[in-house]
Design an enzyme around this catalytic site. Sequence first.
Site, PDB file in Angstrom:
ATOM      1  N   ASP A 109       3.588  -7.673  -2.081  1.00 43.90           N
ATOM      2  CA  ASP A 109       4.423  -8.795  -1.628  1.00 43.90           C
ATOM      3  C   ASP A 109       4.355  -8.979  -0.117  1.00 43.90           C
ATOM      4  OD1 ASP A 109       5.178  -8.745  -4.256  1.00 43.90           O
ATOM      5  OD2 ASP A 109       7.336  -8.687  -3.872  1.00 43.90           O
ATOM      6  N   HIS A 253       4.059  -3.494  -0.757  1.00 38.94           N
ATOM      7  CA  HIS A 253       4.082  -4.535   0.283  1.00 38.94           C
ATOM      8  C   HIS A 253       2.899  -4.318   1.227  1.00 38.94           C
ATOM      9  CE1 HIS A 253       8.202  -4.274  -1.250  1.00 38.94           C
ATOM     10  NE2 HIS A 253       8.345  -5.544  -0.876  1.00 38.94           N
TER      11      HIS A 253
END
Length: 301
Positions: A109, A253
């Site tokens: 993400d 991430h």
Amino acid sequence: MFHSKPIKYIMKRYRALLALPISLVILSATACQMIEPDSADTESSIVVSQSFIPTTTPKPMQTPTPMPTPEPAPDPTPDIIPATPQVTILPLEQRTIDPSLPMIALTFDDGPSKNTSLILDVLEEYDAVATFYVVGNLIKDHSDTVLRAYEMGCEIANHTWTHRRLTSESSDGIRSQLNDTSDAIEKVTGVRPTHMRPPWGESNSNVLNVSRELGLSVVLWSLDPSDYLPISPESIYNKIIKEVQDKDIILLHDIHERTLAAIKLILPSLVEKGYQFVTVSELMEFSDIELEPGKTYKQGR
């Protein structure tokens, strides 16, 4: 009474002996006057009579015995734990998925970022793919990275335009956040995404309704190693290795360097355990799950 003759004789002998050092001094002074400095050298040259050159042949110089090369001192820094196992990787064009073997979907993400291309390097090394939930307004500055990920077989999905909390947005605001991002993804890859991930995983009926309208499924995760916290790469690794299960969707991430470092540990270990790396869409396909717009999914089980 002493006899005078012996005394006179002794005095004559001593006068002769005393005269000898004086003669030597005179001869030495004369020799010094014969020595002239070398005009081609700054130091004086001394002329030595041939008769004073030693006739004894000097002993040849002995070659010193070489000292043994010392062994290098051990590196005081301990090896990274865990050690990277040796695995054989097929090139990406030969990637196949065996439905009978365990598989997981790595997801990233908040990118793309400067670390994304480095993560792609690691994925490529281990014949792995992932799904990238990208922030729309970052795509333009990293379009080459997004295109490379897509061409590697990775999936590019929607993570809103500015990473806004969708549960605080109106329907029009949600629609704009998702539509603008899908447009930017399609412009780079030629393919419009079919699923999205709301920032912080927060959703409500309004988010689901707009997602359904736009043809987007909502995908969350089943394993979260908390790489968004300031923890070590080893902590991220340990969390995943201890808890991973077949058909997991793993949240990561690609904006954090610690995540990049952790991936270098995670991938070889999971390959050694027999896991296959697939995209979210592939995971659902091989799990016989059809992604439906407006519905939420967390895993492939």
